[in-house]
Structures are given as structure tokens and as C-alpha cells.
Design a protein around this motif. Structure first.
Motif: not given
Length: 453
Positions: A359-380
């Protein structure tokens, strides 16, 4: 359609082979998911949804319309009739255009002939289940499972999800007599891999609903093998019920190799938290006054709100609650600057902030925090390139994560929290976000109860 074979690289020396066997709306794999490695010895891969708004930010209408599509597919199965709006929903999801108008026209549009109970699975599918329920106008009830423990409230249902990071699910309701009016039960999860969780909950539900003979399982992805599908056919005969599986994409997969997860360096904020101002909402919401206890024994005494569906919502209640969420959105619009904005939900508390974001208009995004631990890397070409780690603001002591916040240059962030147990914990989350983003950060509390500092 012809079967589609794909080999996707998750990490070096770790790949997944996917065979798509059913894809009635011809979605590309990346329309629905990307792959990542999961820090969990029980299951080291993760289908990272591109339509849920959980691990990756999306326009809020995308998960709402994903639920609508599943609702249409279920209704088509029930009635045998095509839903005229379905092609428009599919087109909007693929192109991510004209999302607002289509979402508005599809809400609460489907009548049901019999009382039906919709159950969303925590934590990832609480909003997806609610979005499915949102498409029906009559004879619908919604409730979602929870990982939270309410010590003063006997669960209506308890069952296990063995592979998950947190295994126990519970259903709490103050009105079991209303739930027991259901003639059909629909279970909603984002992904079915083996079906074991479905078996566990149906085994439990059969004890509570001995007269229900029709079950349906809705999911975005269904990866059950032929052998696992035969197990359900046998259970249908054994239990004297029908269990229909309806998914946007079906297939099988197999992983090759093993991930090397030793080089990750997640962002963790260790600075002393600053003082923050909580923005209380002006709308008076219907609340449920129960305390919860986190895994580490910490207690949260703040109230739950009715609008989540955690304790059960009827179609009529849902419409009333949505009017309140629209009023909250009108209040938050005053804080917008016109640039890209991100609304952040927390854990199981997804649907309410997602609906507010829509309901907040254009150019608005959404996401949620999670307890799921995902591996993080800046690999291509890897899916999860950065994350922050923090305590859950509602279940203090439980580690939570937010991923890929830096992917967009947001002007403002709206953190919407249902139950702030400790103001210092939420301040640490703000500090963590400030370490990676220059956006203005607004923290919205869904209640006006004083919390410890």
C-alpha cells in the motif's frame, strides 16, 4: 510440456541437476528460485525463492500474486473451470509489471462452496499461506504454524519438520470449535522436498478432524521423487482420504559434490547500539495477550496482533484487519522520501508488513529476516553476497539474518516489528543496517507497550 533438464552450479565442486517434469505456466527456473548453500548438515543446499520476499527483496505484490496463482490453481482443481484472470497473474509475475492493478482486482475474488481451513507453514510460508487465503471471499479460515513456544497456551496441534533448522511446529487457537467446522484442509508451503513434513501434520490433523476427507498441499516447488509420490498414494488408501498436490513447478533433483563452507566472513556488528526512537502506529489493533519463551529461555511479554492469522482468521475478520493495515500504510507514507524503500518483516511476521508495503506506492520492496543460515560469499554469480547477523527482536537469543541489503541503494528502510521484547536488541539491528546502508531507518512498533531498555 517436454521435460527440462538443467545443471546449476551452487559453489565450486557443488552442483545440482534438476529435471522439471511439470511446469504448466512455463516459468523459467530463475523466475521462481536461485540456488545457495545452506549451513545445515541435514541439508546443505537451499532453493532461494525469487518470489517469496524472504531471503531476497521483491516488490510486495509478487509474493501476494504468487499466493493468488496457487489459489487459482486450487480453485481450478476443485471446480474444473478455468480462472479467467490466471494468464494475467502469470504474465505479471514473469514480467514484474502492472502488479498493483492485478493484485487489487484479484483479492477476495473466489467463492468457496464448503468451509475450508488454510494452514501456512512457518516460518517461510506464513505469508504465502496468507496470500492464498487472501484470494477467497467466503467459507475460508487461515492459521499458520509457529516455532514459538507460548507457555500459558496448550497447542491445538504439534508436529515435526525433521530437516529444518528449527524442527517443532505448533498451532495455537482460542477457537478450536471454529476450526473444526472445516470440511477441507489446505496446507501451504513454499517447497515440498520429501513430503515428510506433510505426512507428519496430516497424521496429527486426522486425530483432530476425523470427518475431513479432502486434503490439498499447495507449493511453489514440488520435488518429490516417484517413490515419495507412491507413498502418498498408499497413505490415501490407508487413511481413506484424498491428498492432492498442486505446485507451480514439479520435478526431481540430485546434488553432486560437497560445499566448502570454511571461508565465509559474515558482517556482524559489535559496536555499542545507539538510542533509537520507535514509531508507534496510530491505529488501534486487535491484540492477543500471550507471552512467549525463546529457545534460550528469554521471555517476551508483548502482545501478538490478530491480523497475522497466528491464532486464526475468518474471511470476514481478514477484510476488517486489512482496512487497519491500509490505515497504517497511510501513516507511514508520510515518512517516504520518494526514493526506493525497503520494508523489513521479522521471522514469521511476514504477511502484515508485506501487505503494508503493498500500500506504500511505487518503488517499494519487501523482505523478511530469517533464522535460516545461508552461506555467504562474493564469488561470481553466487546468490547470497552479503548478510548481517543479529538477535531476533521478538525472540531474543535466537540468531536471525538479513541478506543482500546492499543490492539496491535504498532511501529508507522500514523495520516493522510485531513484538519488541527489548529495545536494545532492536537498536543493534539498526546499528547493523547502518553499517551497510546509508538509508534512513524507521522502526515501527505494532504496539505501544513500554519495553525494557
Amino acid at each position: 510440456m517436454q521435460q527440462q533438464m538443467s545443471k546449476l552450479s551452487i559453489l565450486p565442486n557443488y552442483t545440482i541437476d534438476i529435471e522439471v517434469t511439470h511446469n504448466p505456466h512455463n516459468f523459467a527456473l530463475t523466475d521462481l528460485f536461485k540456488m545457495a548453500a545452506r549451513i545445515n548438515k541435514k541439508r546443505q543446499f537451499l532453493f532461494v525463492s525469487t518470489v517469496l520476499g524472504k531471503h531476497l527483496a521483491v516488490r510486495p505484490q509478487v509474493p501476494l500474486l504468487t499466493g493468488t496463482l496457487l489459489a487459482y490453481m486450487y480453485n481450478q482443481h476443485l471446480t474444473g473451470q478455468n480462472v479467467l484472470a490466471m494468464p494475467s497473474v502469470v504474465k505479471a509475475l514473469k514480467a514484474c509489471t502492472e502488479l498493483d492493478g492485478i493484485q487489487d482486482s484479484t483479492e477476495c475474488s473466489i467463492p468457496l462452496s464448503e468451509e475450508t481451513l488454510f494452514i501456512g507453514f512457518a516460518e517461510t510460508a506464513t505469508a504465502l499461506g496468507h496470500a492464498v487465503f487472501n484470494a477467497f471471499q467466503t467459507n475460508a479460515m487461515y492459521i499458520h504454524t509457529t516455532r514459538e513456544v507460548l507457555p500459558d497456551f496448550e497447542p491445538f496441534v504439534t508436529f515435526e519438520e525433521e530437516h529444518s533448522h528449527a524442527t517443532s511446529h505448533r498451532i495455537y487457537t482460542e477457537e478450536p470449535d471454529v476450526l473444526l467446522q472445516a470440511k477441507r484442509i489446505v496446507l501451504i508451503d513454499d517447497e515440498i522436498t520429501t513430503g515428510n513434513t506433510v505426512i507428519n501434520i496430516i497424521q496429527t490433523l486426522r486425530q483432530k478432524f476425523p470427518l475431513v476427507r479432502q486434503y490439498a498441499v499447495l507449493s511453489i516447488l514440488d520435488w518429490r521423487s516417484e517413490q515419495q509420490q507412491k507413498v502418498f498414494q498408499q497413505l490415501e488408501e490407508q487413511w481413506g482420504i484424498s491428498i492432492e498436490f498442486i505446485a507451480i513447478m514439479c520435478g526431481q533433483f540430485s546434488c553432486e559434490g560437497a560445499p566448502n563452507l570454511t571461508s565465509e566472513q559474515p558482517k556482524i556488528t559489535t559496536c555499542a547500539p545507539q538510542d533509537i526512537t520507535l514509531i508507534p502506529i496510530k491505529e488501534s489493533l486487535d491484540c492477543k495477550f500471550y507471552r512467549s519463551i525463546a529457545e534460550n529461555g528469554l521471555v517476551n511479554n508483548q502482545p501478538y496482533i490478530l491480523a497475522t492469522g497466528r491464532f486464526m482468521l475468518t474471511s470476514k475478520q481478514h477484510i476488517q484487519q486489512k482496512k487497519m493495515l491500509q490505515a497504517i500504510a497511510e501513516q507511514l507514507k508520510e515518512l517516504r522520501t520518494g526514493g526506493p524503500a525497503l520494508v523489513i518483516g521479522t521471522g514469521e511476521f511476514m504477511y502484515v508488513p508485506m501487505q503494508i508495503a503493498s500500500y506504500l506506492g511505487e518503488n517499494v520492496y519487501f523482505q523478511s529476516s530469517t533464522r535460516s543460515p545461508i552461506y555467504c560469499t562474493d564469488a561470481l554469480d553466487y546468490t547470497i553476497t552479503e548478510k548481517i547477523v543479529f538477535e531476533s527482536p521478538e525472540n531474543n537469543g535466537v540468531e536471525n539474518y538479513l541478506y543482500n541489503i546492499q543490492n539496491r541503494p535504498y532511501s529508507e528502510l522500514f523495520i516493522i516489528v510485531e513484538r519488541i521484547a527489548n529495545k536494545e536488541i532492536i537498536a543493534r539491528l539498526v546499528e547493523a543496517l547502518q553499517s551497510i546502508s546509508s538509508a534512513k531507518i524507521n522502526v515501527i512498533s505494532m504496539h505501544e507497550v513500554e519495553v525494557e531498555r
